[in-house]
Every structure is written in C-alpha cells, then in structure tokens.
Write a protein that holds these residues in place. Structure first.
Motif, PDB file in Angstrom:
ATOM      1  N   VAL A 155       0.838  -1.200   0.000  1.00 51.78           N
ATOM      2  CA  VAL A 155       0.000   0.000   0.000  1.00 51.78           C
ATOM      3  C   VAL A 155       0.874   1.252   0.000  1.00 51.78           C
ATOM      4  CG1 VAL A 155      -1.612   1.344   1.385  1.00 51.78           C
ATOM      5  CG2 VAL A 155      -1.992  -1.085   1.054  1.00 51.78           C
ATOM      6  N   LEU A 169     -10.315 -13.917   6.930  1.00 49.35           N
ATOM      7  CA  LEU A 169     -10.818 -12.999   5.910  1.00 49.35           C
ATOM      8  C   LEU A 169     -11.770 -13.669   4.943  1.00 49.35           C
ATOM      9  CD1 LEU A 169      -7.732 -10.816   4.966  1.00 49.35           C
ATOM     10  CD2 LEU A 169      -9.840 -10.087   6.045  1.00 49.35           C
ATOM     11  N   VAL A 170     -11.404 -14.872   4.488  1.00 47.71           N
ATOM     12  CA  VAL A 170     -12.193 -15.448   3.394  1.00 47.71           C
ATOM     13  C   VAL A 170     -13.159 -16.527   3.862  1.00 47.71           C
ATOM     14  CG1 VAL A 170     -10.422 -14.946   1.699  1.00 47.71           C
ATOM     15  CG2 VAL A 170     -10.494 -17.197   2.770  1.00 47.71           C
ATOM     16  N   ALA A 217     -16.150 -14.092   6.258  1.00 44.88           N
ATOM     17  CA  ALA A 217     -16.207 -13.765   4.829  1.00 44.88           C
ATOM     18  C   ALA A 217     -17.243 -12.687   4.539  1.00 44.88           C
ATOM     19  CB  ALA A 217     -16.509 -15.032   4.021  1.00 44.88           C
ATOM     20  N   THR A 258     -15.749  -9.368   4.935  1.00 47.03           N
ATOM     21  CA  THR A 258     -14.890  -9.058   3.801  1.00 47.03           C
ATOM     22  C   THR A 258     -15.721  -8.673   2.589  1.00 47.03           C
ATOM     23  OG1 THR A 258     -13.440 -10.749   4.670  1.00 47.03           O
ATOM     24  CG2 THR A 258     -12.925  -9.886   2.504  1.00 47.03           C
ATOM     25  N   MET A 259     -16.829  -9.396   2.420  1.00 42.33           N
ATOM     26  CA  MET A 259     -17.759  -9.062   1.334  1.00 42.33           C
ATOM     27  C   MET A 259     -18.166  -7.590   1.445  1.00 42.33           C
ATOM     28  SD  MET A 259     -19.635 -10.854  -0.934  1.00 42.33           S
ATOM     29  CE  MET A 259     -20.173  -9.773  -2.223  1.00 42.33           C
ATOM     30  N   ILE A 261     -15.146  -5.332   0.478  1.00 38.97           N
ATOM     31  CA  ILE A 261     -14.827  -5.141  -0.943  1.00 38.97           C
ATOM     32  C   ILE A 261     -15.940  -4.353  -1.628  1.00 38.97           C
ATOM     33  CG2 ILE A 261     -13.268  -7.118  -1.165  1.00 38.97           C
ATOM     34  CD1 ILE A 261     -15.476  -8.661  -2.455  1.00 38.97           C
ATOM     35  N   THR A 262     -17.171  -4.477  -1.115  1.00 36.39           N
ATOM     36  CA  THR A 262     -18.233  -3.638  -1.666  1.00 36.39           C
ATOM     37  C   THR A 262     -17.929  -2.170  -1.402  1.00 36.39           C
ATOM     38  OG1 THR A 262     -19.710  -5.412  -1.025  1.00 36.39           O
ATOM     39  CG2 THR A 262     -20.720  -3.382  -1.799  1.00 36.39           C
ATOM     40  N   ILE A 312     -14.989  -0.902  -0.982  1.00 35.89           N
ATOM     41  CA  ILE A 312     -13.865  -0.529  -1.857  1.00 35.89           C
ATOM     42  C   ILE A 312     -14.390  -0.145  -3.234  1.00 35.89           C
ATOM     43  CG2 ILE A 312     -11.957  -1.519  -3.159  1.00 35.89           C
ATOM     44  CD1 ILE A 312     -11.032  -2.923  -0.750  1.00 35.89           C
ATOM     45  N   ALA A 313     -15.282  -1.004  -3.770  1.00 31.50           N
ATOM     46  CA  ALA A 313     -15.824  -0.722  -5.098  1.00 31.50           C
ATOM     47  C   ALA A 313     -16.598   0.587  -5.084  1.00 31.50           C
ATOM     48  CB  ALA A 313     -16.713  -1.872  -5.552  1.00 31.50           C
ATOM     49  N   ALA A 337     -14.287   3.549  -5.053  1.00 30.59           N
ATOM     50  CA  ALA A 337     -13.734   3.795  -6.385  1.00 30.59           C
ATOM     51  C   ALA A 337     -14.758   4.532  -7.241  1.00 30.59           C
ATOM     52  CB  ALA A 337     -13.334   2.477  -7.040  1.00 30.59           C
ATOM     53  N   LEU A 338     -16.005   4.066  -7.175  1.00 33.46           N
ATOM     54  CA  LEU A 338     -17.057   4.741  -7.947  1.00 33.46           C
ATOM     55  C   LEU A 338     -17.184   6.194  -7.506  1.00 33.46           C
ATOM     56  CD1 LEU A 338     -20.026   2.247  -8.176  1.00 33.46           C
ATOM     57  CD2 LEU A 338     -18.590   3.127  -9.998  1.00 33.46           C
ATOM     58  N   VAL A 379     -14.914   8.183  -6.192  1.00 30.98           N
ATOM     59  CA  VAL A 379     -13.800   8.960  -6.738  1.00 30.98           C
ATOM     60  C   VAL A 379     -14.069   9.299  -8.200  1.00 30.98           C
ATOM     61  CG1 VAL A 379     -11.386   8.821  -7.404  1.00 30.98           C
ATOM     62  CG2 VAL A 379     -12.104   8.027  -5.147  1.00 30.98           C
ATOM     63  N   ARG A 380     -14.544   8.276  -8.914  1.00 24.24           N
ATOM     64  CA  ARG A 380     -14.814   8.454 -10.337  1.00 24.24           C
ATOM     65  C   ARG A 380     -15.870   9.539 -10.560  1.00 24.24           C
ATOM     66  NH1 ARG A 380     -11.683   7.607 -14.419  1.00 24.24           N
ATOM     67  NH2 ARG A 380     -12.862   7.526 -16.360  1.00 24.24           N
ATOM     68  N   TRP A 399     -14.687  13.000  -9.947  1.00 24.19           N
ATOM     69  CA  TRP A 399     -13.858  13.430 -11.062  1.00 24.19           C
ATOM     70  C   TRP A 399     -14.721  13.786 -12.274  1.00 24.19           C
ATOM     71  CZ3 TRP A 399     -13.124  11.602 -15.990  1.00 24.19           C
ATOM     72  CH2 TRP A 399     -12.115  12.248 -16.687  1.00 24.19           C
ATOM     73  N   LEU A 444     -13.835  -4.702 -11.339  1.00 23.47           N
ATOM     74  CA  LEU A 444     -14.720  -4.471 -10.201  1.00 23.47           C
ATOM     75  C   LEU A 444     -15.956  -5.358 -10.294  1.00 23.47           C
ATOM     76  CD1 LEU A 444     -14.733  -0.597  -9.638  1.00 23.47           C
ATOM     77  CD2 LEU A 444     -13.868  -2.359  -8.115  1.00 23.47           C
ATOM     78  N   LEU A 447     -16.764  -8.414  -7.649  1.00 21.66           N
ATOM     79  CA  LEU A 447     -17.932  -8.485  -6.765  1.00 21.66           C
ATOM     80  C   LEU A 447     -18.807  -9.668  -7.150  1.00 21.66           C
ATOM     81  CD1 LEU A 447     -18.933  -4.741  -6.312  1.00 21.66           C
ATOM     82  CD2 LEU A 447     -17.875  -6.284  -4.673  1.00 21.66           C
ATOM     83  N   MET A 460     -22.449 -18.234   2.112  1.00 20.92           N
ATOM     84  CA  MET A 460     -20.994 -18.205   2.336  1.00 20.92           C
ATOM     85  C   MET A 460     -20.452 -19.359   3.178  1.00 20.92           C
ATOM     86  SD  MET A 460     -19.535 -14.561   2.099  1.00 20.92           S
ATOM     87  CE  MET A 460     -19.319 -14.346   0.374  1.00 20.92           C
ATOM     88  N   PHE A 484     -13.880 -17.059  -3.381  1.00 21.61           N
ATOM     89  CA  PHE A 484     -14.160 -15.763  -2.768  1.00 21.61           C
ATOM     90  C   PHE A 484     -12.917 -14.883  -2.779  1.00 21.61           C
ATOM     91  CE2 PHE A 484     -14.371 -13.027   1.024  1.00 21.61           C
ATOM     92  CZ  PHE A 484     -15.510 -12.317   0.711  1.00 21.61           C
ATOM     93  N   THR A 495     -11.442  -7.399  -7.238  1.00 18.49           N
ATOM     94  CA  THR A 495     -11.976  -6.104  -6.799  1.00 18.49           C
ATOM     95  C   THR A 495     -10.847  -5.144  -6.470  1.00 18.49           C
ATOM     96  OG1 THR A 495     -13.773  -7.345  -5.799  1.00 18.49           O
ATOM     97  CG2 THR A 495     -13.636  -5.022  -5.262  1.00 18.49           C
ATOM     98  N   PHE A 526     -10.082  -1.594  -8.154  1.00 23.33           N
ATOM     99  CA  PHE A 526     -10.051  -0.381  -7.339  1.00 23.33           C
ATOM    100  C   PHE A 526      -8.803   0.443  -7.635  1.00 23.33           C
ATOM    101  CE2 PHE A 526      -8.490   1.408  -3.250  1.00 23.33           C
ATOM    102  CZ  PHE A 526      -9.457   2.383  -3.077  1.00 23.33           C
ATOM    103  N   LEU A 546      -8.842   1.892 -11.177  1.00 25.94           N
ATOM    104  CA  LEU A 546      -9.763   3.006 -11.354  1.00 25.94           C
ATOM    105  C   LEU A 546      -9.184   4.278 -10.738  1.00 25.94           C
ATOM    106  CD1 LEU A 546     -12.501   3.548 -12.585  1.00 25.94           C
ATOM    107  CD2 LEU A 546     -13.523   3.236 -10.352  1.00 25.94           C
ATOM    108  N   THR A 574      -8.225   7.572 -12.888  1.00 19.85           N
ATOM    109  CA  THR A 574      -8.815   8.872 -12.559  1.00 19.85           C
ATOM    110  C   THR A 574      -7.728   9.909 -12.306  1.00 19.85           C
ATOM    111  OG1 THR A 574     -10.607   7.662 -11.526  1.00 19.85           O
ATOM    112  CG2 THR A 574     -10.479  10.003 -11.080  1.00 19.85           C
TER     113      THR A 574
END
Lengths: 772, 141
Positions: free
Chosen positions: A654, A733-734, A738, A741-742, A745-746, A748-749, A752-753, A755-756, A759, B70, B74, B92, B116, B123, B127, B130, B134
């Motif tokens: 990171v 985590l998995v 889990a 974590t689900m 990651i949602t 995170i997605a 990202a959206l 930020v997009r 912009w 992405l 998901l 799960m 998973f 993802t 991320f 993207l 951007t």
C-alpha cells in the motif's frame, strides 16, 4: 391462511399492477374487481360466522418471521372483521371508480400500486393480533397514504401535504410503537387478544403507554389538535380521498381505540381525554367546514367532525355509546365514500368543485342527482336509511348517573344540525336550480364512476331497511366484542314517540331551514382564523427543523479541512479523556508493567519519528510523501518483527502504491503554505500530540485488559481443522468472517465509484468552462 | 514526461508481476498472501505501463478496464457464497473439493473460500486501476 391470504393476494396484485395495466387495462380491471369481490365476500362470510356466535377465526404462522419480536398472527374479531368487510367492500367500488377516473392515462398505470398496497396494509391493521405486526401494517398505511396524497407530484402543495400527513401520522406511529413495546414488555406478550383479557382482569397498565398509544390513534384519525393534515390530504386524487381519507385509513385510530378498548377504559383520565379530543375535533371540523367552498374540503371537514364524534362516543365508554359509534361508523363509511365519489364525478363533468359556481346540474345529470340525494339523506339521518340509525340512537343516549344527558343531547343536536347544512351544500346545492347562477356545461363521465356512488346509495337504503334482521346480530357481536356486553340487543327503526324522535325531526327541519338562510361559505371568520394555530405550529416546527439543520450543517460541514480535523480529534479527546476522568484510568499502572524495548525496534521507532518530523516541517510535498512512506515502512517492519507478515506485506504494498499514485497529482497541487499563525500552530500541535498520546494509552490499556477469553487460540486451531488453511489471517478474511470481507470489498468498489463520480463532475464543469 | 525505457521494462515486468500475484493469491490460504495482497501486486503489473507515461496497451490482457475487474470481482465473491445458500446451510458456508496432488504445487485444495478470495483479488485490482486512471486523467485536465 384464512385471514391473511387476501392481504398477500392484494400485495401481489399491487406489485404486478404497473405492468398489467400497461399491457391490458381491461383484463386488469376485471381480474382486480373479481379478486375484490371474492375478498369482500370472504370477510363478510367470516363476519356473519362470528356474528352468528361462532368462534373467532385465528391464524398463527409463528415461523413466518425469523425473530421472536414479531409474529405473523391474525385474529378475526367482530370489530376487525367489520372493518375488513368495509375496507374490501368499499375497496372494490373505489377500485372500479379509479379505473374510470383515470381511464387509460399514464397516471392510471402507476396509481394502483400504492392503492392496492394501502388496501392490503389496512386489512393487516384490522386483522393483526400481534401488536408489532399491527404497527408494521400501520406504518405501511401511512407510507402508501404519503404516495397517494402526493400522487400529483409535480405540484408543490401536493408534496407538502403528503409530507405533512406522513410526518404527523408517522410521529404518531412512533409513539404507538413505543406504547406497544412498553405494554408488551410489561405484560410479557404482544397478543392483542391477551392484552384485552388482561386489561379486563384488572391488570395495571403504565399510564405513559396508554398516552403513547392514544397519540398514535389521535394522529391517524386526525383528532384535535392533529386535525389539520386531513383537509390538506384532499390534494390527493378523488378516489384516494374517498377511500383513505374518509372510509378507511382515518378510521384506523378509531379502530385502535376500539380494539384496545379495555386498556383505555381502565383509566378514567384517558377516557376523559378521548372524549375531550373527540368533542374538540367535532366542533373544529364543523366550524372550519362552515366557510369552505370546495366540495371535497367540505366533505373532509364533515369527516373530521364524524371522527371526532366517534372518538367522543367510544370515550364515553358505555355499551350504548359504543353501539352508537358502531352504527355511526357504518353509516358514515357508506355515505361519505359515496359522496366523495359523487363530488369527483361532478368535478370531472363540470371541471370545478367550487360551490359558488355549481347549480342546476339536476337536468344534465339526473342519475347522479338521485344518487346524491339518497347519499345525502342517509348522511343527514333521514329514516329509514342507514345513517338514520346512528343519529337516532345517538339522541337516544341517556347517560345513567352522569348528569350529562341534557348537555350531551344539545351537543349532538347542534353538531347534527351543522353537519346537515354542510352535507346539503354538497349533495343538494350543485343540483338545484339557482336564479343567480347558470348551470355549468357538463361533459359525459365514465360509467364506472357512477357505479360506486350508486351501489353505496342503494346499500344505505338496503342496510337501513333490513337493519333489524341483518345488522342486528353483527352490530351486537361488534359491540360486545368491544365493551363486553350488548350482544343480544335488537336494532329497531321505530322507537315510539320519544324525545329522540322529536329531536330527529327538529334536526331535519332546522337543518333545512339553516341551509336555506345561512350562505356562509367563502367567508372566513374569527373562529376559522384562530383554528389555524394548529397548522401554523406544525409549519413553524418544520421550518425550525430546516433552519436548525442548515445551521448544524453549516457549522459541521464548513468545507475547511482544518475545522473537520479539529472537530474530529477534539471530539475524540473529549470523549475518551472524559470517560477516563469519570471511570478512573490508572495510567501509572500501565507504565509499571512495561517491558524494555529491544534495540532494533527502538531504532525503527526513531526512524519513524524522523519521518514524522519530516512530514510536519517540510515545505515540499514530495518530501512529505517520502516522510509518510518512511513511517509506513517502519510500521511494516515492526509488523514483520512482531509476527504479522501478512499485515507487513500489505502495508508495504500500500505504501509503495500510494507513492506511485501520488506521483500523478503532485504537479497539480499548490505549494505548501503556512496559513495559520504561530498560536494556532501550537494549538494544532498540542491537539495532535494529545490525540496521539491518548491513542497510545488506549492501545496499552487494550493490551492490559482482557474482558473476554481470547479467541486467537481457538481460531488458530479451527483454522486448520475446520477451514483447511494454515494462514489464520487469510482464513478469517475469506472464511470465518467472509461476510465482513464481502462488505469491505463492496465499500472498496463504492469508494472507487465515488472517486470516479467526483472526477466526472469536475471534468464536466471544466468542459462547460466553469470553475471546478 | 514519457520514458521509453520504462515502457520496454514494463513489457518485461508486467507479466511476471501478474503471475507472481496469482501465486500470492493461491498460497494465501497457508502462507502469507491472499487476495488482498495478490490484488495489490497484480495491480502493480498494470501500473508499470502508467509509470512509463505511455499508458496501458490498447489490446491484450493489460488493456482490460477497471470496471470489468470491479464487476467480475464483486460478482465472483457473491457467486462463491451461493453454494452454501443453495445447500441450505447459509450464505458463504465453505465447501471444499477433495484434495489432490499436482507435480509443481504439491497437494491442492480447491473450495469456495478460494473463489471468494479471487473475488477480493479482482476487486482490489479494479479499485487500484480506477484510482490510477482517474488520477491520470486528472493530471491531463
């Protein structure tokens, strides 16, 4: 499923209605009409079964909800089944009327979804036996009512009125829930039937709970001082006014008072409040209706006064007064729904609902004139129509040992007199010729719009005439279900020459006379202006809320990043240190148990401290980022040393990626400047050091306290035996967590959206030439 | 600021990084690694092109768009939860194929947690890409 199946059918029909109506309107109307017919017949049969002395149908699907707090349980009390029959029976007529009212317009496509959802919810309210289930349906009626009042959503007033109704009834709904929860917790059951039994047995009820439940009922039924939302709800299309805001939903509060009658009746004070609220509502409705010119508004205000009378009668609490309430409710549901539909037909035909422009319609619309006459006669209590019973029995009320009968009779007389004038203005005035007014031009109206009022007018005649045989057992069952007595009372249309009869005649004659002389509509007076206070209070509260919200937002979301950090860190500091202050923290003990730090780790920490100084003191952004990277990498090494290779790896990656991503934007950023003066900087430094220190102490504290047995050993063991993985971090985590974590990651997605999108907006503005 | 040297280097480095990332993803169950770390390493493979200043290729694997990752990520994650749901044991719940041996990898265990983790992996790549895209466009504004 005998009780709840219709609810599910209606919800299903509601969901598919937009597609169905858009594809084939005719088949939808036929199928929906038949479904309603079946449902109405079903409930009427159940009702006659209960009235005939059979047991109450019950239904308990305990497994429907995976929780104990709410149960899918229903009970067909006579009171509830009478409502169910009214809701589905009038529902059938309103359904067909709506089909005619909207015709093949786009509005007609989306109308049936909220209407049918409301109908299902209303059936749920009157049949549910579990209080929380009842609350659920109760809220659904508020929500569907919101959509129906605001149906013409392009108009500001519609939206405002819809919001007003939702806020008032929704707030009441919250009170109701609180009351339900209090009683349910106190008594250990949520079954309404059990509650009634316990209340009759004399079990004590918390006064607050009663007051809260009454608040729910009063807001829903627009009782004083919450009456103002109901007339405003007339901005809904006419079928809605006819159905929700006269025949069914606004009676939910009355229903609740009846359904929980033994609970309310256990407190003389609460009953007194109900009587007072009811009387005040009746007077308010009539006083405000007295000056209205809009047909629908007049009907709304008379509805208000009837709701008031119903609450008043239930509040009196005797078997006789409850009987009058039931009769009045039945009569009102029939004639008022019919009158609303007729007013809608007049509106559709002439394009106006203004009393001052309507006259002489009898020639052009003879059928509607006859229907309106019958409905109006029932409303003013002309024998032998259904409405007559409620009025006649009302006059027959003599309260034993209360010394109220004279005052009560005078009150009822004046209320009936005024109401009669208002009803005549709606049912007669538009149709009779008027020398000073020309009859407006008339367009043909859809036949389906005539069906509803006509059927209800005939129902008023039929039920009135047959009341001694048909209605008697049913009313008896309902009354005894509420008040515990009066099942074997026989209704009669003729009581002999008694004061009640004289008063009825006096009302009819006096009302007609008053209608002729008192042309008071369209003229505001001092009383109507004074009564605006309730709504003004509401408006002031809503405006105050908005102003308060704006001020809070302006303070918290100032846009100044330093301000955010100040609030955030200052808040943390206050909360944590304040908590320590109160609970006693024992900082000294923490340091006493510290072990010596190995040299390598001390060096790493020193390097990180260097990185921090670099970030704080440098005037170059590149240097600052490198400083941050030093801190991060130092941390990663620490993780690696302390046995967390996964964390170390992730952190390193990171850190590297952050530096890479930062390279993109570093050119575009402004130079670092010293915005704040030295005192401000010292304050910032103290705040940062304070928060950092507190967090460090907190971490040490967390190490030293063990509230629950540690799960790391168990997880280590399970990791291999259950999840077949040796890396416990990854397994958590998995596998173990889990779902978390689900979620991550949602997020995170979504980030990202986000930020997009930020912009995109910026680049769009740039393209338009504006400032980003 | 374009660097031809970096562009050439990225052609050589991107695939090894990507394969490395898959290996990290796979080994995560028993050794340090996993979808998150793997995703970060995998994204670095793409970012070499960005660093060179020439941008990513117009065709081929490295031209894949962030939204594809992405969505796929998901979607895969949700799919991995369905077998448990269908079996009536709850969303799960983990399911494993019987273990078997492969020449290079040793004993292999395949199961829904791995699927998973692949979702997580994709993802994370999406991320990072993207964000990078951007920021790169931001720079051009």
């Amino acid at each position: 499923m005998t009780l709840s199946a219709p609810i599910l059918f209606l919800l299903l029909l509601a969901v598919v209605s937009p597609w169905w109506v858009a594809r084939s309107r005719m088949s939808f109307v036929v199928a929906g009409g038949l479904l309603h017919l079946g449902i109405a017949g079903h409930y009427i049969l159940l009702l006659s079964g209960v009235a005939g002395g059979g047991g109450m149908p019950a239904e308990n699907g305990a497994d429907f909800f995976p929780t104990d707090l709410i149960e899918w349980s229903f009970l067909g009390t006579a009171w509830g089944l009478m409502f169910a029959a009214l809701v589905s029976g009038i529902g059938l007529l309103v359904f067909l009327y709506s089909a005619g009212y909207f015709g093949a317009t786009p509005k007609g496509i989306r109308f049936f979804l909220p209407l049918l959802a409301f109908e299902a919810a209303m059936l749920g309210v009157v049949l549910a036996d579990h209080s929380i289930l009842l609350f659920l349906f109760w809220e659904l009626t508020s929500i569907s009512s919101f959509f129906l009042i605001g149906f013409l959503h392009s108009e500001t007033t519609s939206r405002w009125n819809a919001q007003q109704a939702l806020l008032v009834t929704g707030t009441g709904g919250m009170c109701l829930l609180a009351g339900f929860l209090m009683v349910g917790t106190e008594w250990g059951t949520h079954s309404l039937e059990a509650w009634r039994g316990m209340a009759v047995a004399g079990r004590e009820i918390p006064m607050v709970a009663l007051a809260l439940m009454l608040a729910g009922a009063a807001t829903k039924s627009a009782l004083f001082p919450f009456f103002f939302w109901l007339p405003n709800a007339m901005s809904a299309p006419t079928p809605v006014s006819s159905y929700l805001h006269s025949a069914t939903m606004v009676k939910a509060g009355i229903f609740l008072i009846g359904a929980l009658f033994p609970l309310f009746a256990s407190s003389a004070g609460i009953m007194g409040v109900i009587v007072g609220m009811g009387a005040a509502t009746a007077v308010t409705g009539l006083a405000l209706g007295w000056v209205q010119t809009d047909l629908k508004k007049i009907l709304a205000y008379t509805t208000l006064s009837v709701l008031g009378l119903l609450a008043f009668l239930l509040g009196l609490g005797t078997v006789e007064s409850v009987r009058v309430a039931v009769l009045l409710l039945l009569g009102h549901a029939c004639y008022k729904a019919g009158l609303f539909m007729a007013a809608g037909a007049v509106d559709k035909a002439t394009g106006t609902r203004d009393l001052r422009a309507l006259a002489g319609l009898a020639k052009a619309m003879p059928a509607l004139w006859i229907v309106c006459l019958l409905l109006g006669l029932s409303a003013v209590g002309f024998p032998p129509l259904l409405g007559f019973l409620g009025k006649e029995y009302g006059y027959g009320l003599a309260l034993p040992n209360k010394g109220l009968s004279l005052g009560l009779s005078a009150f009822l007389f004046l209320a009936n007199l005024t109401m009669m004038v208002l009803i005549l203005r709606v049912a007669v005035k538009p149709f009779r010729p008027d020398a000073a007014l020309e009859a407006p031009g008339v367009k043909a109206i859809p036949k389906l719009m005539m069906l509803g009022p006509a059927v209800l007018a005939l129902a008023g005649v039929f039920l009135g005439l047959t009341s001694p045989f048909l209605l008697s057992p049913m009313v008896g069952a309902v009354v005894s279900g509420i008040a515990g007595d009066g099942a074997d009372y026989k209704l009669a249309l003729w009581h002999g020459f008694k004061p009640a009869l004289y008063m009825s005649v006096a009302t009819l004659v006096g009302g007609w006379f008053l209608y002729k002389v008192a042309v008071t509509y369209g003229k505001q007076n001092v009383v109507t202006r004074r009564l605006g206070f309730a709504e003004n209070t509401y408006t002031a509260m809503v405006k105050g809320l908005m102003v308060g919200a704006a001020a809070t937002t302006g303070f918290l979301q100032s846009g100044d990043l330093r301000r955010y950090l100040h609030l955030f860190f200052g808040g943390i500091l206050l909360l944590v240190v304040g908590n320590w202050w109160v609970s006693g923290f024992g900082v000294a003990r923490l340091f006493a148990s510290m072990e010596p730090v190995p040299l390598l780790e001390a060096l790493l920490v020193a390097a990180m401290a260097f990185g921090i100084l670099l970030v704080v003191l440098t005037m170059s952004r590149i240097t600052a980022v490198l400083g941050l990277a030093i801190i991060g990498l130092g941390m990663a090494f620490l993780f690696a040393r302390l046995g967390a290779p996964d964390l170390a790896l992730t952190l390193m990656l990171v850190e590297s990626l952050t530096v890479v991503l930062f390279i993109y934007i570093v050119h575009g950023l402004p130079k670092i400047r010293n915005i704040t003066k030295p005192p401000g900087r010292i304050f910032d430094a103290c705040l940062s050091l304070g928060v950092g220190g507190v967090m460090a102490l907190l971490a040490m504290k967390a190490q030293s306290v063990q509230l629950h047995p540690s799960i790391s050993g168990t997880l280590n063991e399970w990791s291999y035996t259950l999840a077949k993985g040796k890396n416990v971090v990854n397994v958590i985590l998995v596998d173990f967590r889990a779902l978390d974590t689900m979620g991550e990651i949602t997020v995170i997605a979504l980030a990202a959206l986000g930020v997009r999108l930020v912009w995109l907006r910026k680049s769009e503005m740039k393209a338009k030439g504006g400032k980003p | 600021m374009k660097s031809h040297l970096l562009l050439v280097a990225s052609r050589f480095l991107s695939w090894p990084f990507f394969i490395l990332s898959i290996w990290i993803l796979y080994r995560g169950h028993n050794l340090p690694g996993g979808g998150f770390i793997g995703g970060l390493v995998g994204a670095s493979g793409f970012l070499f092109y960005d660093l060179s200043g020439y941008g990513r290729p117009k065709q081929g694997f490295f031209s894949l768009k962030p939204f594809s990752f992405l969505t796929a990520g998901l979607g895969t994650a949700v799919l991995s939860g369905l077998p448990g749901l269908l079996a009536g044991k709850g969303f799960m719940t983990a399911f494993w194929l019987p273990g078997f041996k492969l020449p290079l990898l040793g004993s292999v265990h395949l199961g829904t947690p791995l699927v998973f983790d692949i979702g997580v992996y994709l993802t994370v790549i999406g991320f990072i890409l993207l964000l990078a895209d951007t920021l790169a466009e931001e720079e051009k504004l």
